[in-house]
Design an enzyme around this catalytic site. Structure first.
Site, PDB file in Angstrom:
ATOM      1  N   ASP A   1      24.746   5.416  16.519  1.00 24.79           N
ATOM      2  CA  ASP A   1      23.763   6.166  17.225  1.00 24.79           C
ATOM      3  C   ASP A   1      23.478   5.344  17.837  1.00 24.79           C
ATOM      4  OD1 ASP A   1      24.695   8.422  15.277  1.00 24.79           O
ATOM      5  OD2 ASP A   1      23.962   7.446  13.662  1.00 24.79           O
TER       6      ASP A   1
ATOM      7  N   GLY B   1      31.136  -2.466  26.180  1.00 21.34           N
ATOM      8  CA  GLY B   1      31.013  -1.637  26.878  1.00 21.34           C
ATOM      9  C   GLY B   1      30.423  -1.631  28.576  1.00 21.34           C
TER      10      GLY B   1
ATOM     11  N   TYR C   1      27.882  13.770   7.949  1.00 24.33           N
ATOM     12  CA  TYR C   1      26.622  13.090   9.378  1.00 24.33           C
ATOM     13  C   TYR C   1      26.008  13.880   9.230  1.00 24.33           C
ATOM     14  CZ  TYR C   1      30.573  10.986  12.288  1.00 24.33           C
ATOM     15  OH  TYR C   1      31.574  10.214  12.610  1.00 24.33           O
TER      16      TYR C   1
ATOM     17  N   ASP D   1      33.141   7.034  21.439  1.00 23.87           N
ATOM     18  CA  ASP D   1      32.666   7.140  20.479  1.00 23.87           C
ATOM     19  C   ASP D   1      31.923   6.311  20.064  1.00 23.87           C
ATOM     20  OD1 ASP D   1      32.991   7.282  17.939  1.00 23.87           O
ATOM     21  OD2 ASP D   1      35.081   6.240  17.835  1.00 23.87           O
TER      22      ASP D   1
ATOM     23  N   GLN E   1      36.741  13.076  14.987  1.00 24.24           N
ATOM     24  CA  GLN E   1      37.807  12.393  16.095  1.00 24.24           C
ATOM     25  C   GLN E   1      38.486  13.599  16.778  1.00 24.24           C
ATOM     26  OE1 GLN E   1      37.752   9.183  15.284  1.00 24.24           O
ATOM     27  NE2 GLN E   1      37.921   8.557  13.502  1.00 24.24           N
TER      28      GLN E   1
ATOM     29  N   GLU F   1      35.744  -2.152  22.483  1.00 23.55           N
ATOM     30  CA  GLU F   1      34.493  -2.535  21.387  1.00 23.55           C
ATOM     31  C   GLU F   1      34.123  -3.462  21.362  1.00 23.55           C
ATOM     32  OE1 GLU F   1      34.239  -0.180  18.587  1.00 23.55           O
ATOM     33  OE2 GLU F   1      32.909  -2.735  18.103  1.00 23.55           O
TER      34      GLU F   1
ATOM     35  N   ASP G   1      37.591   1.515  15.513  1.00 21.69           N
ATOM     36  CA  ASP G   1      37.875   2.279  14.044  1.00 21.69           C
ATOM     37  C   ASP G   1      39.609   2.859  14.741  1.00 21.69           C
ATOM     38  OD1 ASP G   1      37.990   5.989  14.310  1.00 21.69           O
ATOM     39  OD2 ASP G   1      35.775   4.424  14.652  1.00 21.69           O
TER      40      ASP G   1
HETATM   41  N1  SPD Z   1      25.347   9.696  13.243  1.00 22.22           N
HETATM   42  C1  SPD Z   1      26.766   8.495  13.735  1.00 22.22           C
HETATM   43  C2  SPD Z   1      27.447   8.941  14.508  1.00 22.22           C
HETATM   44  C3  SPD Z   1      28.274   8.375  14.135  1.00 22.22           C
HETATM   45  C4  SPD Z   1      29.496   8.315  15.761  1.00 22.22           C
HETATM   46  N2  SPD Z   1      30.256   7.802  15.765  1.00 22.22           N
HETATM   47  C5  SPD Z   1      31.856   7.694  14.617  1.00 22.22           C
HETATM   48  C6  SPD Z   1      32.713   6.816  14.682  1.00 22.22           C
HETATM   49  C7  SPD Z   1      34.117   7.483  14.985  1.00 22.22           C
HETATM   50  N3  SPD Z   1      35.338   7.327  15.300  1.00 22.22           N
END
Ligand code: SPD
Length: 342
Positions: free
Chosen positions: A210, A189, A276, A207, A113, A157, A137
């Site tokens: 995938d 969006g 991740y 943000d 973030q 969102e 989030d």
């Molecule tokens: N592979 C997961 C990638 C997630 C990216 N976005 C995350 C959201 C957090 N605000």
């Protein structure tokens, strides 16, 4: 994955190893065995997919699955767009999962973030109007709100359930929604951007999850064209751009599109996020034609002391040094990204 098939596939390499050892005339190495949760025997160095653990399995990272031990499932729901789950892990705090993929954990959300937000916002002199696409989030909002020059923060969102769940289970992330400059739009969006007048925003932060599921369009050329149109000359965009270890083919496509569309700077940066896939994630940073933007050398320093919101915790991850370091790429990635420059 079926537990039985996990057990079966774990048996095979051991049998082969023993057969090879016998063929080569070496005595079979003692492989200590332990009883797995299904009552079958597994060598102690192999891990099945264990009940009580969350394993992140996806066609986007075939052949691997990072796992976290689950203490308790706190929420499971199905929105109009995706499956939403929150669980308490034993080592990373609470975890938000969308369609089986980790979006954030309490322990390491700071890295993603802070970087996706401050890389663009610290690279331009006076960001005033900021748009966040995705980011339900609230963590990116929390970071944008640290910038005292920002006057308006729109967020679009698609999934209201993500916002509600974050407010309920991740108050230190969703705190971003409390800022009076924030206007929340629940919707698509792409549709939102179509209605934005040309040149509205100084910065746009994408943000997304995938590129399979609801976020797919956010990785495609028409979306980037809309982003460029919505930015003022010399405005900046920062988008989630996957892992250099797993997704160079996706990154190559994004870079290609961005070089065609953004006539200012086009750069790739990355950071470490242990939960991740492959432990890293990247960001595409682009600017439109206009006042030049040098992403690699931040103009605004932001640290714990100049935070606009005193109620929010200090920065945990971002600083000016890590900003500059984020643009240093391994040679294999540098080659691919630079090859798109001509
Ligand atoms: N592979 C997961 C990638 C997630 C990216 N976005 C995350 C959201 C957090 N605000």
């Amino acid at each position: 994955m079926a537990e039985d098939s996990a057990v079966e596939s774990c048996d095979l390499p051991v049998k082969r190893q023993r057969e090879e050892e016998e063929e080569n005339g070496v005595s079979a190495s003692p492989v200590s065995m332990e009883t797995d949760i299904n009552g079958g025997k597994l060598p102690n160095f192999m891990s099945p997919v264990i009940p009580g653990w969350f394993s992140e399995i996806s066609s986007m990272w075939p052949g691997e699955a990072h796992s976290l031990k689950v203490e308790k499932i706190l929420f499971q729901g199905k929105s109009d767009y995706q499956n939403v789950m929150v669980f308490q892990s034993s080592s990373y705090g609470k975890v938000l999962v969308l369609d089986g993929v980790i979006q954030l954990t309490e322990r390491d959300e700071c890295a993603y973030q802070e970087m996706i937000t401050h890389l663009p916002l610290c690279s331009i002199p006076n960001p005033k109007k900021v748009l966040v696409i995705g980011g339900g989030d609230g963590g990116v909002l929390r970071e944008v709100a640290r910038h005292s020059l920002v006057e308006k923060i729109d967020i679009c969102e698609i999934d209201k359930m993500v916002v509600d769940v974050s407010k309920q289970f991740f108050p230190e992330v969703a705190v971003g929604f409390d800022d009076p400059r924030v206007a929340l739009h629940i919707g698509d969006g792409v549709a939102f951007l179509r209605d934005v007048p040309t040149g509205t925003y100084d910065a746009i932060i994408v943000d997304s999850s995938d590129p399979i599921g609801p976020a797919q369009e956010l990785f495609e050329k028409p979306f980037f064209e809309l982003v460029a149109k919505a930015l003022r000359p010399g405005g900046v965009v920062s988008t989630q751009a996957e892992s250099i270890w797993l997704h160079m083919h996706i990154i190559e496509g994004i870079v290609d599109n961005c070089r065609q569309i953004f006539k200012g700077s086009v750069e790739y940066a990355w950071t470490s996020v242990p939960t991740y896939p492959s432990g890293v994630i990247g960001f595409m940073l682009c600017s439109t034609e206009g006042p030049p933007v040098d992403f690699k050398h931040p103009l605004n320093s932001i640290d714990a002391n100049d935070s606009n919101q005193k109620s929010v915790r200090p920065l945990k991850f971002y600083n000016s040094e890590i900003h500059e370091a984020a643009f240093c790429l391994p040679s294999f990635a540098r080659r691919v990204i630079d090859s798109k420059a001509n």
